[in-house]
Design an enzyme around this catalytic site. Sequence first.
Site, PDB file in Angstrom:
ATOM      1  N   ASP A 170      15.505  40.863 -17.289  1.00 16.99           N
ATOM      2  CA  ASP A 170      14.737  40.020 -16.363  1.00 16.99           C
ATOM      3  C   ASP A 170      15.400  40.008 -14.982  1.00 16.99           C
ATOM      4  OD1 ASP A 170      16.915  38.427 -16.892  1.00 16.99           O
ATOM      5  OD2 ASP A 170      15.774  36.675 -17.551  1.00 16.99           O
ATOM      6  N   SER A 171      16.512  40.751 -14.841  1.00 17.19           N
ATOM      7  CA  SER A 171      17.073  41.002 -13.509  1.00 17.19           C
ATOM      8  C   SER A 171      16.022  41.690 -12.637  1.00 17.19           C
ATOM      9  CB  SER A 171      18.328  41.882 -13.615  1.00 17.19           C
ATOM     10  OG  SER A 171      18.074  43.005 -14.432  1.00 17.19           O
ATOM     11  N   ASP A 193      14.383  41.932 -22.627  1.00 14.61           N
ATOM     12  CA  ASP A 193      14.890  40.594 -22.357  1.00 14.61           C
ATOM     13  C   ASP A 193      13.792  39.573 -22.604  1.00 14.61           C
ATOM     14  OD1 ASP A 193      17.243  39.417 -21.621  1.00 14.61           O
ATOM     15  OD2 ASP A 193      17.124  39.993 -19.503  1.00 14.61           O
ATOM     16  N   LYS A 240      16.622  40.475 -26.380  1.00 14.00           N
ATOM     17  CA  LYS A 240      17.849  39.760 -26.000  1.00 14.00           C
ATOM     18  C   LYS A 240      17.471  38.369 -25.524  1.00 14.00           C
ATOM     19  CE  LYS A 240      20.164  40.532 -21.932  1.00 14.00           C
ATOM     20  NZ  LYS A 240      20.152  39.177 -21.354  1.00 14.00           N
ATOM     21  N   GLU A 251      19.336  34.491 -23.996  1.00 12.30           N
ATOM     22  CA  GLU A 251      20.545  33.949 -23.366  1.00 12.30           C
ATOM     23  C   GLU A 251      21.009  32.655 -24.038  1.00 12.30           C
ATOM     24  OE1 GLU A 251      20.141  33.529 -19.102  1.00 12.30           O
ATOM     25  OE2 GLU A 251      19.691  35.666 -18.840  1.00 12.30           O
ATOM     26  N   GLU A 267      28.850  37.980 -19.900  1.00 13.58           N
ATOM     27  CA  GLU A 267      28.667  38.173 -18.447  1.00 13.58           C
ATOM     28  C   GLU A 267      29.606  37.258 -17.663  1.00 13.58           C
ATOM     29  OE1 GLU A 267      24.626  38.215 -16.995  1.00 13.58           O
ATOM     30  OE2 GLU A 267      25.297  38.195 -14.901  1.00 13.58           O
TER      31      GLU A 267
HETATM   32  O1  KIV Z   1      18.634  40.880 -16.960  1.00 14.87           O
HETATM   33  C1  KIV Z   1      19.637  41.622 -16.984  1.00 14.87           C
HETATM   34  O2  KIV Z   1      19.700  42.679 -16.356  1.00 14.87           O
HETATM   35  C2  KIV Z   1      20.776  41.182 -17.791  1.00 14.87           C
HETATM   36  C3  KIV Z   1      22.052  41.945 -17.659  1.00 14.87           C
HETATM   37  C4  KIV Z   1      22.760  41.538 -16.429  1.00 14.87           C
HETATM   38  C5  KIV Z   1      22.905  41.825 -18.856  1.00 14.87           C
HETATM   39  O3  KIV Z   1      20.669  40.231 -18.521  1.00 14.87           O
END
Ligand code: KIV
Length: 298
Positions: free
Chosen positions: A57-58, A96, A126, A128, A195
């Site tokens: 989600d970056s 994510d 994934k 968080e 992280e």
């Molecule tokens: O969203 C993302 O790119 C991430 C990485 C920084 C691990 O969660």
Amino acid sequence: MTEKPQRYASWTAGKLPLPELVEMKRRNEKIVMVTAYDAPSGRLADAAGVDLILVGDSSGMVVHGRESTVAVSLDEIVFMTQWVTRGAKRPLVIADMPFGSYEASDEQAVANAVRLVKEGGADAVKLERGGTSVSRARAIVDAGIPVMGHVGLTPQTATVLGGFKAQGRTAARAQALVDDARELEAAGCFAVVLEAVPEPVARAVTKALTVPTIGIGAGAATDGQVLVWHDMLGYYEGRAPRFVKRYADLGEVIVEALGRYAEEVRSGAFPEQQHTYAMPAEELEAFEATATASSPRR
Ligand code: KIV
């Protein structure tokens, strides 16, 4: 037939088998992960031999120019995962779960994880944090979907953490981080992202877990590393975090190329003959005769 890369013990339909990750940890082989957001980046990451691709989600920040990852929607991640999985064949693709897609209940988390796998084509998801995410992770794993945890700096809740800053810097916070990671492993996570945490804390978590840790800003002791595509390739206008190493300066390459293109369009140097299409001489002759004969449009 695709040739089997020597470094993997097993090989199924061209995809890195998930159980191989724990074997890589056992063999002390580093795991390479990078983010990707579309088919070309998925294809290029695959061609470079990375093991894991994160549809992160970056994207909300590096692709879509937002200030944080909070506003990223599940639909956005579903679409990007579809694109990435069209490009990447061998790496495992992890989607994510964006903020708001798993916090409410285990049922919500499972339903949305299923969307990422069924519609997006993700191999795993994934999420968080520890705390309530442990129960969400367990529920998703019980539904048959592999889950990667993520502790330390968790950008979706950066406001609560006081901003985008390193975590686990007191003895108590470091211990809490180790506990969170342990709980995520016990819930069935196949790996945990660490992280922005001090290296000794990352080393302690890595030692405490059987499953691999993947670090970003966590030093060299983790079982693998992840970097964000745009940060590591110099394709992002903002200031990259201190833990980023730039392996290329694509931004500069692109500006230089676009500048030359603009110059050549304005001077008439582009396009050249080789960039245009021809037509048979007799057709051209007939066309020119018609064009000359016909009256101009009003
Ligand atoms: O969203 C993302 O790119 C991430 C990485 C920084 C691990 O969660």
